[in-house]
Design a protein around this motif. Structure first.
Motif, PDB file in Angstrom:
ATOM      1  N   ILE A   1       4.336   9.185   1.118  1.00  0.00           N
ATOM      2  CA  ILE A   1       3.319   8.148   1.281  1.00  0.00           C
ATOM      3  C   ILE A   1       2.717   7.828  -0.082  1.00  0.00           C
ATOM      4  O   ILE A   1       2.195   8.721  -0.772  1.00  0.00           O
ATOM      5  CB  ILE A   1       2.217   8.617   2.256  1.00  0.00           C
ATOM      6  N   HIS A   2       2.774   6.575  -0.477  1.00  0.00           N
ATOM      7  CA  HIS A   2       2.213   6.181  -1.770  1.00  0.00           C
ATOM      8  C   HIS A   2       0.707   6.433  -1.795  1.00  0.00           C
ATOM      9  O   HIS A   2       0.016   6.313  -0.761  1.00  0.00           O
ATOM     10  CB  HIS A   2       2.505   4.702  -2.037  1.00  0.00           C
TER      11      HIS A   2
ATOM     12  N   ALA B   1      -1.517   3.796  -0.205  1.00  0.00           N
ATOM     13  CA  ALA B   1      -1.355   3.466   1.217  1.00  0.00           C
ATOM     14  C   ALA B   1      -2.456   4.127   2.039  1.00  0.00           C
ATOM     15  O   ALA B   1      -3.010   5.162   1.661  1.00  0.00           O
ATOM     16  CB  ALA B   1       0.010   3.915   1.707  1.00  0.00           C
TER      17      ALA B   1
ATOM     18  N   VAL C   1       6.397   5.236   2.818  1.00  0.00           N
ATOM     19  CA  VAL C   1       5.355   4.223   2.995  1.00  0.00           C
ATOM     20  C   VAL C   1       4.980   3.702   1.610  1.00  0.00           C
ATOM     21  O   VAL C   1       4.511   4.454   0.757  1.00  0.00           O
ATOM     22  CB  VAL C   1       4.121   4.794   3.714  1.00  0.00           C
TER      23      VAL C   1
ATOM     24  N   TYR D   1      -0.094   0.226  -0.891  1.00  0.00           N
ATOM     25  CA  TYR D   1      -1.074  -0.629  -0.224  1.00  0.00           C
ATOM     26  C   TYR D   1      -0.730  -0.952   1.236  1.00  0.00           C
ATOM     27  O   TYR D   1      -1.329  -1.847   1.825  1.00  0.00           O
ATOM     28  CB  TYR D   1      -1.293  -1.927  -1.008  1.00  0.00           C
ATOM     29  N   SER D   2       0.195  -0.251   1.814  1.00  0.00           N
ATOM     30  CA  SER D   2       0.482  -0.451   3.231  1.00  0.00           C
ATOM     31  C   SER D   2      -0.534   0.288   4.092  1.00  0.00           C
ATOM     32  O   SER D   2      -1.189   1.236   3.635  1.00  0.00           O
ATOM     33  CB  SER D   2       1.902   0.014   3.564  1.00  0.00           C
TER      34      SER D   2
ATOM     35  N   SER E   1       5.812  -2.415   0.555  1.00  0.00           N
ATOM     36  CA  SER E   1       4.434  -2.506   0.086  1.00  0.00           C
ATOM     37  C   SER E   1       3.646  -3.572   0.839  1.00  0.00           C
ATOM     38  O   SER E   1       4.206  -4.557   1.327  1.00  0.00           O
ATOM     39  CB  SER E   1       4.423  -2.829  -1.409  1.00  0.00           C
ATOM     40  N   HIS E   2       2.345  -3.343   0.959  1.00  0.00           N
ATOM     41  CA  HIS E   2       1.402  -4.291   1.549  1.00  0.00           C
ATOM     42  C   HIS E   2       1.722  -4.629   3.016  1.00  0.00           C
ATOM     43  O   HIS E   2       1.281  -5.661   3.526  1.00  0.00           O
ATOM     44  CB  HIS E   2       1.356  -5.597   0.746  1.00  0.00           C
TER      45      HIS E   2
ATOM     46  N   HIS F   1       8.258  -6.055   2.493  1.00  0.00           N
ATOM     47  CA  HIS F   1       6.896  -6.186   1.990  1.00  0.00           C
ATOM     48  C   HIS F   1       6.109  -7.244   2.778  1.00  0.00           C
ATOM     49  O   HIS F   1       6.660  -8.251   3.214  1.00  0.00           O
ATOM     50  CB  HIS F   1       6.919  -6.583   0.516  1.00  0.00           C
TER      51      HIS F   1
END
Length: 263
Positions: free
Chosen positions: A4-5, A8, A22, A25-26, A42-43, A60
């Motif tokens: 997981i980033h 996120a 992940v 920014y998700s 992302s996002h 994304h």
């Protein structure tokens, strides 16, 4: 363990399988289950009561599991279930179901869903379908296995698209599309059997020839629909079991058409 980033936001109640990725920014909501091997770009937002099977790839800026765009929706815990190994590209939106149907939107396995596609509440997508860029499906639409929907196509609510059917780009569908046929236009009209698609999927010459005969009876004979169905039924009874099975499936689809079929 999921990867997981750091940017996120994943709710502690969410269930993520092994090797889930992940992106930055998700956001993953509390009622989400994502099986192993899936990747979230992302996002992206995965919310609602949503289940993703193994090996899905979410592009994304996609929003998966959002509330249905239905004015009757009053916050009921309806669901979205997505199978395995689907490619879902950028800016795709897929909504949960409504209690006016069975409260469930489903996407099968092995589908290719391109950028900006919208799949509304209570839709049912089969397996190995292709939805090209900006295809827009209204509520309660059913799409059969191996169907192809061209880009910029709009599909009216409750329309059903049969297995192995092909819909040309920028088409407008307001009636059902029987299995195996190609349609195109605004409003969509039939242009024959999807021969090339059937060949690629291993259908025999006998089956394709028989389906061409069925198409001619339905669209070229001048018969009324009920008369054509009787003729098609009589043909099915004379064919080999393999050919008869496909014709019977075609007839079953016609029997369930509630909006009429493209003509």
């Amino acid at each position: 363990m999921a990867n997981i980033h750091s940017t996120a936001v994943v709710d502690p109640k969410a269930q993520l399988g092994d090797d889930v990725i992940v992106g930055p920014y998700s956001v993953i909501g509390p009622n989400v289950t994502i099986a192993s091997g899936s990747q979230i770009g992302s996002h992206s937002i995965i919310e609602g009561h949503t289940t993703l099977g193994k090996g899905n790839k979410i592009g994304h800026f996609s929003v998966i599991g959002g509330n249905p765009q239905d004015m009757k929706y009053a916050g009921e815990p309806t669901r979205l279930v997505i199978g395995e190994r689907n490619m879902i590209r950028e800016y795709v939106t897929i909504h949960t179901g409504t209690i006016q149907d069975n409260g469930l939107t489903t996407v099968g396995s092995g589908n290719w869903i391109m950028a900006y596609v919208h799949i509304a509440h209570d839709c049912r997508i089969g397996n190995h379908a292709v939805l090209s860029n900006n295809a827009q499906l209204a509520g309660h639409v059913h799409v059969g296995d191996w169907a192809i929907i061209g880009g910029m196509t709009g599909v009216h609510q409750f329309v059903r698209i049969g297995s192995h059917a092909m819909v040309g780009g920028a088409s407008v569908l307001v009636q059902d599309v029987p299995p195996f046929i190609t349609v195109s236009g605004n409003r969509a009209t039939p242009y024959g059997i999807n021969v090339e698609g059937l060949r690629r999927r291993g259908y025999s010459t006998d089956v394709i020839t028989a389906l061409r005969g069925v198409y001619k009876l339905l669209y070229k004979s001048g018969l009324r629909l009920e008369e054509a169905k009787k003729k098609i039924d009589s043909i099915a009874s004379l064919e080999t079991p393999v050919v008869s099975q496909e014709i019977r499936g075609f007839l079953d689809f016609l029997g369930m058409a509630t909006r009429g079929i493209v003509r």
